[in-house]
Design an enzyme around this catalytic site. Structure first.
Site, PDB file in Angstrom:
ATOM      1  N   GLU A  59     -15.310  19.791  76.747  1.00 53.32           N
ATOM      2  CA  GLU A  59     -15.412  21.224  77.035  1.00 53.32           C
ATOM      3  C   GLU A  59     -15.146  21.506  78.515  1.00 53.32           C
ATOM      4  OE1 GLU A  59     -18.728  22.967  74.215  1.00 53.32           O
ATOM      5  OE2 GLU A  59     -19.078  20.869  74.618  1.00 53.32           O
ATOM      6  N   ARG A 110     -32.543  22.516  64.798  1.00 49.92           N
ATOM      7  CA  ARG A 110     -32.384  23.885  64.269  1.00 49.92           C
ATOM      8  C   ARG A 110     -32.239  23.859  62.756  1.00 49.92           C
ATOM      9  NH1 ARG A 110     -27.478  25.452  68.197  1.00 49.92           N
ATOM     10  NH2 ARG A 110     -28.141  23.925  69.722  1.00 49.92           N
ATOM     11  N   ARG A 161     -18.963  28.013  82.286  1.00 48.18           N
ATOM     12  CA  ARG A 161     -19.216  28.114  80.853  1.00 48.18           C
ATOM     13  C   ARG A 161     -20.150  29.301  80.644  1.00 48.18           C
ATOM     14  NH1 ARG A 161     -22.007  23.796  76.720  1.00 48.18           N
ATOM     15  NH2 ARG A 161     -21.391  24.928  74.880  1.00 48.18           N
ATOM     16  N   ASP A 184     -32.696  12.745  66.997  1.00 43.61           N
ATOM     17  CA  ASP A 184     -31.538  11.903  67.302  1.00 43.61           C
ATOM     18  C   ASP A 184     -31.130  11.109  66.055  1.00 43.61           C
ATOM     19  OD1 ASP A 184     -29.923   9.618  68.213  1.00 43.61           O
ATOM     20  OD2 ASP A 184     -30.398  10.394  70.204  1.00 43.61           O
ATOM     21  N   PHE A 185     -29.858  11.290  65.672  1.00 38.96           N
ATOM     22  CA  PHE A 185     -29.401  10.667  64.430  1.00 38.96           C
ATOM     23  C   PHE A 185     -29.457   9.139  64.475  1.00 38.96           C
ATOM     24  CE2 PHE A 185     -27.863  14.919  63.847  1.00 38.96           C
ATOM     25  CZ  PHE A 185     -27.922  15.112  62.478  1.00 38.96           C
TER      26      PHE A 185
HETATM   27  P1  AMP Z   1     -24.150  15.792  71.579  1.00 37.50           P
HETATM   28  O1  AMP Z   1     -25.021  16.977  71.360  1.00 37.50           O
HETATM   29  O2  AMP Z   1     -22.710  16.027  71.294  1.00 37.50           O
HETATM   30  O3  AMP Z   1     -24.369  15.119  72.919  1.00 37.50           O
HETATM   31  O4  AMP Z   1     -24.597  14.705  70.494  1.00 37.50           O
HETATM   32  C1  AMP Z   1     -25.869  14.138  70.557  1.00 37.50           C
HETATM   33  C2  AMP Z   1     -26.202  13.501  69.246  1.00 37.50           C
HETATM   34  O5  AMP Z   1     -25.167  12.589  68.853  1.00 37.50           O
HETATM   35  C3  AMP Z   1     -27.450  12.661  69.371  1.00 37.50           C
HETATM   36  O6  AMP Z   1     -28.570  13.429  69.053  1.00 37.50           O
HETATM   37  C4  AMP Z   1     -27.228  11.588  68.355  1.00 37.50           C
HETATM   38  O7  AMP Z   1     -27.883  12.014  67.191  1.00 37.50           O
HETATM   39  C5  AMP Z   1     -25.748  11.564  68.070  1.00 37.50           C
HETATM   40  N1  AMP Z   1     -25.153  10.262  68.409  1.00 37.50           N
HETATM   41  C6  AMP Z   1     -24.659   9.866  69.597  1.00 37.50           C
HETATM   42  N2  AMP Z   1     -24.210   8.593  69.514  1.00 37.50           N
HETATM   43  C7  AMP Z   1     -24.439   8.178  68.254  1.00 37.50           C
HETATM   44  C8  AMP Z   1     -24.215   6.968  67.524  1.00 37.50           C
HETATM   45  N3  AMP Z   1     -23.650   5.905  68.108  1.00 37.50           N
HETATM   46  N4  AMP Z   1     -24.596   6.917  66.237  1.00 37.50           N
HETATM   47  C9  AMP Z   1     -25.162   7.995  65.640  1.00 37.50           C
HETATM   48  N5  AMP Z   1     -25.401   9.141  66.266  1.00 37.50           N
HETATM   49  C10 AMP Z   1     -25.045   9.240  67.547  1.00 37.50           C
END
Ligand code: AMP
Length: 405
Positions: free
Chosen positions: A384, A241, A91, A283-284
């Site tokens: 990816e 960000r 990558r 984190d959402f």
């Molecule tokens: P990624 O960068 O693709 O690994 O996504 C990470 C983000 O996905 C985390 O910071 C979470 O905010 C969000 N996420 C993962 N699982 C969940 C879930 N079950 N509900 C809400 N948000 C999630």
């Protein structure tokens, strides 16, 4: 044919070993905190218990050597010898304008790649360190570079040029590049299969919503516009960000808070987004929990994020003059029904109707729109690493077969 996929970050190396073209995952793992005392290896052979070890790793060369040793380890490895690995896919964050698709790394391509490093000083040097380590430890094995930017090289000048003097584009290549290209490309290919329609006939809006987030308008399998820009800081409000800002805010921030350039860069990349808005987390899941308890800042952070995604979906629809499908991918897009529902609540102009039952799906491929929805809505887990393995296999298989004859 075994393909090793490597994703080298500044202090980490992620890897996957795949058998292609069957796409069978044999092992995956991660080395973290390279250069620190508590560097760690996590190795997960398919179908077996994962192994976690503290290791002494000074640099990427050591890290790659450890990955290779682990893969042939009699206890936890999956192969007997390194000669079983026929190609490596890397990558690479930035391919500038020179790389419009994945390439086998010849000497000439390596020189061109070195020239792109200035465009991504935080990411490309680590990618190059991984490539150089493989050239050292696996001489003669074809190395392939797969770029985050390459898929977006089809964006036309009307969309990639900024309102800056044209000389800055000519001399310094200041323009929109876009990122997450491997993910947007992968999900668009999956959607074509899921819908049973050729990519050439589809207008797609892909929403990669994870810690980093971007929206891309894809027409006929080609990126036409994307929300990230010269760097991955632009576009949507993200985990940490800031996304798109009034550019005048940056000198204002620097004057008001005495930030120098690296401090303002760090601030905008690491302290903003939904983390800065909510004061809770990047984190959402945490933010959704706090919003549920009535935390105003958590609620407003979610609202700002939703608004920002809706705006970029709107601009993508305008660029494409409509859309056949809206796609959700990455951590949040794949796993948060409430977020998908909120985003889709103001997209009726696309003829889009979400099915509330189907929308409950998490982490698997699904069409979550109603039978009558004119614009389909799909969840597609991104992969990816698989896309990198597919490109690596596609670029090297023929040459290797000819050599074996
Ligand atoms: P990624 O960068 O693709 O690994 O996504 C990470 C983000 O996905 C985390 O910071 C979470 O905010 C969000 N996420 C993962 N699982 C969940 C879930 N079950 N509900 C809400 N948000 C999630």
């Amino acid at each position: 044919m075994l393909v090793l996929v490597l994703n080298c970050g500044s202090s980490s190396v992620k890897y996957q070993l795949l058998d292609m073209p069957s796409q069978t995952l044999l092992a995956k793992g991660l080395i973290e905190r390279i250069g620190l005392k508590d560097a760690a290896l996590t190795h997960a052979p398919a179908g077996q218990q994962r192994v976690v070890r503290t290791v002494s790793i000074q640099n990427h060369s050591d890290a790659i050597r450890l990955v290779l040793k682990t893969l042939i380890d009699p206890m936890v490895g999956m192969i007997q010898g390194l000669d079983q690995i026929k190609a490596v896919g890397h990558r690479v964050a930035h391919g500038g304008e020179m790389f419009t698709h994945s390439v086998v790394l010849t000497e000439k391509n390596l020189v061109a790649l070195e020239k792109c490093s200035g465009l991504a000083p935080l990411h490309n040097p680590a990618n190059l360190a991984g490539i150089n380590a493989c050239l050292r430890w696996m001489p003669g094995v074809p190395q392939v570079a797969v770029f985050d930017t390459a898929f977006h090289q089809s964006i036309p000048p009307s969309a990639y040029l900024y309102g800056l003097p044209y000389e800055l584009y000519e001399q310094d290549k200041l323009r929109k590049y876009g990122f997450h290209g491997t993910s947007h490309k992968y999900v668009s290919m999956r959607v074509s299969e899921m819908m049973g329609r050729p990519l050439e006939n589809l207008k797609l809006i892909t929403c990669h919503l994870g810690n980093g987030a971007s929206v891309t308008a894809i027409e006929g399998g080609r990126s036409r516009e994307t929300s990230m820009g010269f760097t991955p800081l632009d576009g949507l409000v993200m985990g940490t960000r800031c996304g798109t800002l009034d550019p005048a805010l940056i000198p204002y921030l620097m004057e008001k808070y005495g930030f120098n350039t690296s401090e303002v860069n760090e601030f905008l990349n690491k302290k903003c987004g939904v983390l800065g808005l909510s004061g809770v987390s990047s984190d959402f899941r945490d933010i959704e929990t706090q919003a549920g308890y009535g935390n105003y800042r958590a609620r407003i952070a979610l609202d700002v994020f939703v608004h920002s995604v809706q705006k970029y979906i709107g601009s993508s629809a305008a660029v494409l003059d409509g859309a056949d499908a809206l796609i959700f991918t990455a951590g949040l897009g794949e796993n948060s029904p409430s977020m998908r529902q909120a985003i889709c609540s103001r997209l009726t102009y696309l003829g889009l109707e979400l099915d509330p039952e189907k929308n409950l799906v998490c982490g698997q491929e699904a069409d979550i729109s109603t039978e009558g929805s004119r614009c389909r809505v799909l969840v597609v887990p991104t992969n990816e690493e698989l896309m990198i393995a597919m490109d690596t296999y596609g670029l090297t298989e023929q040459t290797l077969t000819n050599m074996e004859r």
